[in-house]
Motif scaffolding. Structure first.
Motif, PDB file in Angstrom:
ATOM      1  N   GLY A 150      43.004  37.351  40.385  1.00  0.00           N
ATOM      2  CA  GLY A 150      41.743  36.725  40.764  1.00  0.00           C
ATOM      3  C   GLY A 150      41.110  37.498  41.908  1.00  0.00           C
ATOM      4  N   PHE A 151      39.901  37.136  42.276  1.00  0.00           N
ATOM      5  CA  PHE A 151      39.256  37.826  43.386  1.00  0.00           C
ATOM      6  C   PHE A 151      38.522  36.857  44.298  1.00  0.00           C
ATOM      7  N   LEU A 152      38.683  35.571  44.055  1.00  0.00           N
ATOM      8  CA  LEU A 152      37.987  34.599  44.882  1.00  0.00           C
ATOM      9  C   LEU A 152      38.795  34.318  46.144  1.00  0.00           C
ATOM     10  N   PRO A 153      38.132  33.865  47.203  1.00  0.00           N
ATOM     11  CA  PRO A 153      38.789  33.825  48.520  1.00  0.00           C
ATOM     12  C   PRO A 153      39.983  32.884  48.633  1.00  0.00           C
ATOM     13  N   THR A 154      39.967  31.781  47.936  1.00  0.00           N
ATOM     14  CA  THR A 154      41.053  30.819  48.113  1.00  0.00           C
ATOM     15  C   THR A 154      41.638  30.349  46.797  1.00  0.00           C
TER      16      THR A 154
END
Length: 168
Positions: A150-154
């Motif tokens: 994934g690449f999303l922050p949380t």
């Protein structure tokens, strides 16, 4: 990039309102539980080229989430047909994503009330999936250029997260 404002588009009628809806109350027509990641074969490929031009892996997703959260808070207090919204975007990439979300062309988060407190998302409105980091299989991640980690922050957002949605 800096601050900018836009008026959310509503081209589906006077009964439709931009409002704030919890992610857990959204349903995709072909997926009873969006977090299952079980999307049908043409869900992702139908428009992935348009989205990939934004280079998802280079997007500042924390900034996007922060801005959408602020808009959701505003719309929770005051749902509107075509609200004027203020944003702060670090680059043209995030600004374009926010403009797409609120309907320059067509709103990307149109939903119909189902009568039981849930909302059915229009077919092919994929931006919610990337924003919320719903689980996806390898083929779908490849189409959207999303690495397995994934690449999303949380990671995935909780179902209680409120997002701006054009409802009718």
């Amino acid at each position: 990039m800096g601050a900018f404002s836009l008026t959310a588009n509503n081209d589906i009628g006077s009964q439709a309102r931009w409002t704030s809806v919890p992610l857990g109350r959204l349903e995709f027509p072909q997926v009873p539980e969006p977090y299952s990641g079980d999307f049908d074969d043409d869900f992702w490929p139908s428009r992935h080229e348009e989205y990939n031009r934004l280079e998802w892996d280079a997007m500042d997703w924390q900034a996007v989430r922060d801005q959408l959260s602020q808009a959701a808070q505003q719309l929770e207090r005051h749902p509107e047909q075509q609200p004027e919204l203020e944003f702060e975007a670090p680059s043209l990439r995030e600004r374009t994503f926010l403009e797409m979300w609120f309907g320059y062309g067509d709103p990307s988060v149109e939903a119909s009330e189902t009568g039981d407190g849930h909302y059915r998302i229009g077919y092919g409105q994929h931006r919610i999936c990337a924003y919320a980091d719903y689980p996806m299989d390898e083929r779908d991640r490849d189409l959207m250029r999303i690495p397995p980690t994934g690449f999303l922050p949380t990671g995935p957002l909780p179902p209680t997260t409120r997002i701006p949605v054009l409802t009718h």
